[in-house]
Design an enzyme around this catalytic site. Structure first.
Site, mmCIF file in Angstrom:
data_model
loop_
_atom_site.group_PDB
_atom_site.id
_atom_site.type_symbol
_atom_site.label_atom_id
_atom_site.label_comp_id
_atom_site.label_asym_id
_atom_site.label_seq_id
_atom_site.Cartn_x
_atom_site.Cartn_y
_atom_site.Cartn_z
ATOM 1 N N LYS A 9 18.452 -10.716 87.412
ATOM 2 C CA LYS A 9 17.033 -11.040 87.333
ATOM 3 C C LYS A 9 16.205 -9.931 88.007
ATOM 4 O O LYS A 9 16.759 -9.079 88.707
ATOM 5 C CB LYS A 9 16.801 -12.413 87.975
ATOM 6 C CG LYS A 9 17.544 -13.552 87.223
ATOM 7 C CD LYS A 9 17.353 -14.915 87.886
ATOM 8 C CE LYS A 9 18.096 -16.015 87.137
ATOM 9 N NZ LYS A 9 17.917 -17.350 87.772
ATOM 10 N N TYR A 49 14.985 -20.248 78.486
ATOM 11 C CA TYR A 49 14.964 -21.386 79.415
ATOM 12 C C TYR A 49 14.318 -22.636 78.791
ATOM 13 O O TYR A 49 13.756 -23.465 79.514
ATOM 14 C CB TYR A 49 14.229 -20.996 80.700
ATOM 15 C CG TYR A 49 15.066 -20.193 81.674
ATOM 16 C CD1 TYR A 49 16.283 -20.682 82.163
ATOM 17 C CD2 TYR A 49 14.641 -18.944 82.142
ATOM 18 C CE1 TYR A 49 17.048 -19.960 83.075
ATOM 19 C CE2 TYR A 49 15.414 -18.212 83.055
ATOM 20 C CZ TYR A 49 16.608 -18.738 83.517
ATOM 21 O OH TYR A 49 17.371 -18.020 84.422
ATOM 22 N N PHE A 57 8.419 -26.257 87.748
ATOM 23 C CA PHE A 57 8.542 -24.840 88.112
ATOM 24 C C PHE A 57 8.641 -23.923 86.891
ATOM 25 O O PHE A 57 8.776 -22.707 87.052
ATOM 26 C CB PHE A 57 9.750 -24.620 89.030
ATOM 27 C CG PHE A 57 11.076 -25.060 88.444
ATOM 28 C CD1 PHE A 57 11.772 -24.240 87.565
ATOM 29 C CD2 PHE A 57 11.613 -26.303 88.758
ATOM 30 C CE1 PHE A 57 12.981 -24.635 87.024
ATOM 31 C CE2 PHE A 57 12.835 -26.709 88.215
ATOM 32 C CZ PHE A 57 13.517 -25.877 87.345
ATOM 33 N N ARG A 85 30.188 -18.712 86.587
ATOM 34 C CA ARG A 85 29.343 -19.639 87.362
ATOM 35 C C ARG A 85 29.873 -19.752 88.792
ATOM 36 O O ARG A 85 29.104 -19.884 89.747
ATOM 37 C CB ARG A 85 29.303 -21.021 86.702
ATOM 38 C CG ARG A 85 28.742 -21.001 85.279
ATOM 39 C CD ARG A 85 27.308 -21.326 85.129
ATOM 40 N NE ARG A 85 26.840 -22.557 85.674
ATOM 41 C CZ ARG A 85 25.535 -22.869 85.704
ATOM 42 N NH1 ARG A 85 24.635 -22.008 85.230
ATOM 43 N NH2 ARG A 85 25.132 -24.005 86.202
ATOM 44 N N THR A 91 22.945 -22.903 92.431
ATOM 45 C CA THR A 91 21.577 -22.502 92.066
ATOM 46 C C THR A 91 20.744 -22.167 93.302
ATOM 47 O O THR A 91 20.009 -21.178 93.310
ATOM 48 C CB THR A 91 20.904 -23.652 91.277
ATOM 49 O OG1 THR A 91 21.755 -24.011 90.185
ATOM 50 C CG2 THR A 91 19.546 -23.230 90.747
ATOM 51 N N ARG A 102 25.189 -15.315 94.858
ATOM 52 C CA ARG A 102 23.996 -15.911 95.481
ATOM 53 C C ARG A 102 24.236 -16.218 96.951
ATOM 54 O O ARG A 102 23.331 -16.072 97.782
ATOM 55 C CB ARG A 102 23.591 -17.178 94.720
ATOM 56 C CG ARG A 102 22.973 -16.887 93.333
ATOM 57 C CD ARG A 102 22.837 -18.159 92.526
ATOM 58 N NE ARG A 102 22.182 -17.966 91.233
ATOM 59 C CZ ARG A 102 22.217 -18.854 90.247
ATOM 60 N NH1 ARG A 102 22.893 -19.992 90.392
ATOM 61 N NH2 ARG A 102 21.600 -18.615 89.104
ATOM 62 N N HIS A 115 21.629 -14.769 86.525
ATOM 63 C CA HIS A 115 21.803 -15.899 85.618
ATOM 64 C C HIS A 115 23.203 -15.873 85.018
ATOM 65 O O HIS A 115 23.717 -14.788 84.721
ATOM 66 C CB HIS A 115 20.792 -15.825 84.459
ATOM 67 C CG HIS A 115 21.188 -16.666 83.273
ATOM 68 N ND1 HIS A 115 20.927 -18.012 83.217
ATOM 69 C CD2 HIS A 115 21.860 -16.365 82.136
ATOM 70 C CE1 HIS A 115 21.418 -18.498 82.076
ATOM 71 N NE2 HIS A 115 21.992 -17.513 81.408
ATOM 72 N N GLU A 126 22.826 -17.433 73.938
ATOM 73 C CA GLU A 126 22.039 -16.500 74.754
ATOM 74 C C GLU A 126 22.354 -15.044 74.401
ATOM 75 O O GLU A 126 21.446 -14.202 74.380
ATOM 76 C CB GLU A 126 22.293 -16.792 76.237
ATOM 77 C CG GLU A 126 21.709 -18.153 76.643
ATOM 78 C CD GLU A 126 22.190 -18.647 78.005
ATOM 79 O OE1 GLU A 126 22.964 -17.935 78.680
ATOM 80 O OE2 GLU A 126 21.791 -19.766 78.397
#
Ligand code: GTP
Ligand code: MG
Length: 149
Positions: A9, A49, A57, A85, A91, A102, A115, A126
């Site tokens: 991102k 998304y 949000f 993942r 998240t 993360r 992502h 995607e």
């Protein structure tokens, strides 16, 4: 073969984490099929998304994703979607385990640097959305026989 759409991102790009993040997937042993630096439109971000369009949000998420270039990647391998993942982590980066991307590199859900597709079906959807025909490479890595028996 299973594929996952992984995207660094805009915060990951701005913070100079591109090499670090790509490296985690490379070292794991998945096969890179597509890679580009890309500034996406609002339309594309909204389509990507779309399942979240009713969330409060959503507008800030779209602003975030379109705020600068992203790095688009297609990674391939058995089990790549679920494994990616796990490599990415929860998240909310404060809840993500140390050792995950993360968990190691971010502090806020709204700036969680990367992502990863949440199912093989969405992986294909995607990749079709973010890459044009001809942008993916068909190749074999010399590592493959040393990664899978
Ligand atoms: P992605 O891999 O980006 O799809 O993240 P995810 O699958 O872990 O989470 P989800 O698909 O539910 O949400 C997509 C993205 O929306 C998250 O990665 C965040 O960037 C953002 N997001 C989700 N929940 C919130 C929230 O409560 N607040 C804010 N500001 N952003 C959120
Ligand atoms: Mg998601």
């Amino acid at each position: 073969v299973e594929q996952s759409y992984i995207m660094i991102k805009p915060d990951g790009v701005q913070r100079g984490l591109v090499g670090e993040i790509i490296s985690r997937f490379e070292k794991k042993g998945f096969l890179l099929k597509g890679l580009k630096l890309f500034q996406c439109s609002k339309d594309l971000a909204q389509e990507h998304y779309k399942d979240l369009k009713d969330k409060p949000f959503f507008p800030t998420l779209i602003d975030y994703i379109t705020s600068g270039p992203v790095v688009c990647m297609a990674w391939e391998g058995d089990g790549v979607v679920a494994s990616a993942r796990k490599l990415i982590g929860a998240t909310n980066p404060l809840q993500a385990e140390p050792g995950t991307i993360r968990g190691d590199l971010a502090v806020q859900t709204g700036r969680n640097v990367v992502h990863g597709s949440d199912s093989p079906v969405n992986g294909k959807r995607e990749i079709d959305l973010w890459f044009k025909e001809g942008e993916l490479c068909q190749w074999e890595s010399v590592q493959t026989p040393w990664l899978v028996e």
